[in-house]
Design a protein around this motif. Structure first.
Motif, short mmCIF file in Angstrom:
data_model
loop_
_atom_site.label_atom_id
_atom_site.label_comp_id
_atom_site.label_asym_id
_atom_site.label_seq_id
_atom_site.Cartn_x
_atom_site.Cartn_y
_atom_site.Cartn_z
N PRO A 153 0.82 -1.21 0.00
CA PRO A 153 0.00 0.00 0.00
C PRO A 153 0.86 1.26 0.00
CG PRO A 153 0.05 -0.96 2.20
CD PRO A 153 0.77 -1.92 1.28
N SER A 154 0.32 2.33 -0.55
CA SER A 154 0.99 3.62 -0.46
C SER A 154 0.68 4.24 0.89
CB SER A 154 0.54 4.55 -1.59
OG SER A 154 -0.80 4.95 -1.38
N ASN A 177 -6.14 4.23 2.45
CA ASN A 177 -6.94 3.75 3.58
C ASN A 177 -6.75 2.24 3.67
OD1 ASN A 177 -7.92 6.34 3.92
ND2 ASN A 177 -9.80 5.96 2.77
N LEU A 178 -6.71 1.72 4.89
CA LEU A 178 -6.44 0.29 5.09
C LEU A 178 -7.53 -0.33 5.96
CD1 LEU A 178 -2.60 0.48 5.79
CD2 LEU A 178 -3.72 -0.15 3.64
N LEU A 179 -7.97 -1.51 5.55
CA LEU A 179 -8.93 -2.29 6.31
C LEU A 179 -8.20 -3.42 7.03
CD1 LEU A 179 -11.76 -3.45 7.07
CD2 LEU A 179 -11.75 -4.58 4.83
N TYR A 180 -8.46 -3.57 8.32
CA TYR A 180 -7.87 -4.65 9.11
C TYR A 180 -8.98 -5.57 9.59
CZ TYR A 180 -3.69 -1.73 9.25
OH TYR A 180 -2.58 -0.98 8.90
N ALA A 219 -5.21 -14.72 12.81
CA ALA A 219 -4.47 -13.74 12.03
C ALA A 219 -5.21 -12.41 11.99
CB ALA A 219 -4.26 -14.25 10.61
N VAL A 220 -4.41 -11.34 11.82
CA VAL A 220 -4.94 -10.01 11.50
C VAL A 220 -4.50 -9.69 10.09
CG1 VAL A 220 -5.02 -7.57 12.09
CG2 VAL A 220 -4.79 -9.28 13.91
N MET A 221 -5.46 -9.52 9.19
CA MET A 221 -5.17 -9.30 7.78
C MET A 221 -5.40 -7.85 7.41
SD MET A 221 -6.80 -12.88 6.65
CE MET A 221 -7.40 -13.05 8.33
N GLU A 222 -4.50 -7.32 6.59
CA GLU A 222 -4.55 -5.93 6.15
C GLU A 222 -4.91 -5.90 4.66
OE1 GLU A 222 -1.22 -2.85 6.98
OE2 GLU A 222 -0.85 -3.61 4.95
N TYR A 223 -5.84 -5.00 4.31
CA TYR A 223 -6.26 -4.83 2.92
C TYR A 223 -6.22 -3.35 2.57
CZ TYR A 223 -8.31 -9.50 3.52
OH TYR A 223 -8.51 -10.84 3.78
#
Length: 320
Positions: free
Chosen positions: A45-46, A50-53, A61-65
């Motif tokens: 990501p730049s 905006n990031l979704l966790y 797990a904690v996943m980042e999108y």
């Protein structure tokens, strides 16, 4: 927006329509679709994204999108988190995550390694950060004896606010530094509790037309939003003293146990669990209704929160 009765009708229509079609707007969770070790890092990501966790208890797990509702893309699985249970975002857009044990850890926006750790009294199950003071409230539970561990400024050693026997709970600050907790009383009845700003004790808030089966809670900048898993809606309440009155209900195109959801500007992100399956839907806020996007193949998603990139951050941060 619609009142609760209308929301029920719209929900049944939406679910019926959903059962007869196959969505083209879904993607799989990399932690459950394949080996987590082989997919720890996806797109980069730049700094302004905006990031979704998503916290998935089942896959530990904690996943980042990257959070672009028309095109969610897997970015990473956070390091150093074992058996996570919940998460929250502070005004600086750091994400706080609760792994197994008696600690809570912080990740800077976009980072995959933690940069701070705080110790709490018991098992942490939810948290919220006051954007006015930076205070971090961690809801902990030990044999149904809940406590708020309050870290002033999000650091140091916490002061403890006993809550007693409050079960299946979630918490959120409002815009006036009041902390609200939704959970079951010792009798198993959904109740809303408030720790007023500066107080070291809680009071019960009477809900008018409250949820039958409570889920997560969030402050949207104007209203206190509480999930009702029994009918698949997000109820919005107006607060006046010790009374919370139902303002309207947001219908969701899905049903299931609703965990900690996030409100970010004009979007609503909601985790659902149905048996051993789970998914996360993105909706327009406050319209709800038909989902914009679905992330699938989770097993037990308990929390879904959004951290906003610096260029996208609003002047008054919305807490989740």
């Amino acid at each position: 927006m619609m009142l609760r009765g209308i929301g029920r009708i719209s929900l049944m229509v939406a679910v019926a329509a959903l059962s007869g079609c196959v969505s083209t707007l879904s993607s799989d969770s990399p932690a459950t679709a394949m080996s987590a070790a082989a997919t720890r890092v996806g797109v980069r990501p730049s700094v302004s994204d905006n990031l979704l966790y998503v916290v998935d208890i089942g896959s530990s797990a904690v996943m980042e999108y990257t959070f672009k509702p028309a095109a969610l893309r897997f970015a990473a699985i956070l390091n150093g988190v074992q058996r996570p249970y919940g998460a929250c975002v502070d005004a600086s857009q750091n994400i706080w995550v609760m792994p197994a044990g008696t600690v809570i850890v912080r990740f800077a926006h976009g980072a995959i390694d933690p940069d701070a750790t705080l110790s709490v009294r018991a098992v942490p199950i939810d948290c919220s950060v006051d954007s006015n003071t930076g205070n971090l409230a961690v809801l902990t539970d030990s044999s149904n004896n809940s406590t708020i561990d309050l870290f002033k400024g999000g650091r140091g050693r916490p002061s403890l606010i006993p809550l007693g026997d409050i079960r299946n709970a979630y918490c959120s600050y409002d815009g006036d530094s009041d902390l609200f907790i939704i959970g079951n009383s010792s009798a198993g009845v959904p109740e809303l509790f408030e720790v007023p700003s500066g107080s070291e004790s809680y009071k019960v808030v009477t809900m008018k037309n409250g949820p039958s089966l409570q889920g997560g809670i969030a402050w949207d900048g104007t209203h206190l939003d509480i999930a009702d898993s029994s009918i698949g809606v997000i109820d919005r309440f107006k607060l006046a003293g010790s009374i919370a009155r139902l303002f309207d209900s947001i219908p969701l195109e899905a049903t299931g146990t609703i965990g900690k959801f996030g409100v970010s500007g004009k979007y609503l992100v909601v985790p659902f669990q149905v048996g051993s399956n789970g998914f996360v839907n993105v909706y327009s806020y406050p319209a709800g209704g038909k989902r914009l996007r679905t992330l699938r193949s989770f097993t037990m998603p308990r929390a879904a929160v959004v951290s906003r990139g610096p260029k996208a951050a609003p002047s008054a941060a919305i807490k989740s």
